[in-house]
Enzyme design. Sequence first.
Site, short mmCIF file in Angstrom:
data_model
loop_
_atom_site.label_atom_id
_atom_site.label_comp_id
_atom_site.label_asym_id
_atom_site.label_seq_id
_atom_site.Cartn_x
_atom_site.Cartn_y
_atom_site.Cartn_z
N ASP A 11 -2.92 -46.11 -28.20
CA ASP A 11 -4.31 -46.05 -27.56
C ASP A 11 -5.29 -45.38 -28.79
O ASP A 11 -5.09 -44.35 -28.86
CB ASP A 11 -4.14 -45.51 -26.28
N ASP A 130 -1.79 -58.77 -17.75
CA ASP A 130 -1.41 -57.32 -17.05
C ASP A 130 -1.14 -58.12 -15.51
O ASP A 130 -2.20 -58.80 -15.13
CB ASP A 130 -2.53 -56.50 -16.67
#
Lengths: 251, 193
Positions: A11, A130
């Site tokens: 990330d 997701d």
Amino acid sequence: MLAKRIIPCLDIKNGRTVKGVNFIDLRDAGDPIELAKIYSENGADELVFLDISATLEGRKTMLDLVLKVAKQINIPFTVGGGISSLEDVEALLKCGADKVSVNSSAIKRPDLINELSKKFGNQCIVVAIDAKQIHGQWKVHLAGGTISTDLDLFEWAKEVEQRGAGEILFTSMDHDGTKNGFANLVLKKLSEELNIPIIASGGAGNIQHFIDTFQLGKADGALAASVFHFGEIEILDLKRKLKNNNIEVRL
Amino acid sequence: MKVVIIDYGAGNIKSIQFAFKRLGVDAVLSNKLKEIMGADKVIFPGVGEANSAMKMLGESGLDIIIPQLTQPVLGICLGMQLLCNDTEEGNTKGLGVFNVSVKRFPNQVKVPQMGWNTINNLKSELFHGISENEYMYLVHSYYAENCKDTIATTNYSQIYSSALQKNNFYGVQFHPEKSSYTGELLLKNFLEL
């Protein structure tokens, strides 16, 4: 035989890795380039960089980072996060990214997948999905899982394949962060119903979870973050154990 | 040594340039016929879709020049496929250097093939120091059949040509620039041809 892929995910915010990274012998734990080098030298098959910068400045820094990574890393890497236009993708590919991953912007405007795939080839377009179970049904979520939609996971997955996605990165929000294993039943169904590679994400806690997601979940690759970043699982060790379980890996 | 990477459209060809840079060679991106013809080594990369790639080559006259090159030429991915006779992608006629057709993978396997697969039956100085069964990174939906120019094979739904060679022309289906140290070694071997 085509090997199963092990993919660490980093990330990135404003050019730095966030979410803890805890490597021994690392001079600067926040430097994504140094991390990427370590992973690529230690058996990672591919890397994913997820840009979570919220500002324009942060996005520009990301391009510079992609360029630096491309100069130093000799394995493929994907960049995701906040990509919503042909121009975004063009800029990333020009800096040396191999693939881009789109998520929310594809849900908001599905034609984006067709346009990107036509212009850059389906091999470089990953659609990230997701999803979590709501009343027994897998529903797609956007904006990092914060907003639920009415889209059914399997219908959406088939649609993105048909629109030209080259690969699906599936994260089960029910499993993400639990360290209890990947969503293998759903992964298996995705893998059997679709004809493009499926990457499993969310839930990795130990080596057996990876064995299961390849054997039971029929995943083509498995992505994880913290188990790698905190040195809980070493990639080479993981791959040796996968091989001992007759799972094809690159060693 | 002058290495030229043929630049005939959009796409990620920077990675190839960076890979040579890591080997200490400044490869030049160019679409100028003279510069390409004058190079010691030529890289013919692949961008996007076969039919539009051939059109771009035609517009710049590269379709005529490339088959006439006499120095070592390395086609990568779609670059290799365009050096073949024809491809099922967009029913496109290729440059005809390799006398073989390019077909789409059948749907019994996932298409595109994406990831690391092994190379076998290695038959060229391009693979000097590279062992049988080493892994290379591949991303493709179309494959060249086996033929007399085959210098490496890979198995995905069937055994196909993952590398070809005829005279000074070399082609690899995999991406050496993304294939870790094995890929680097192959590029180094190409520079030493």
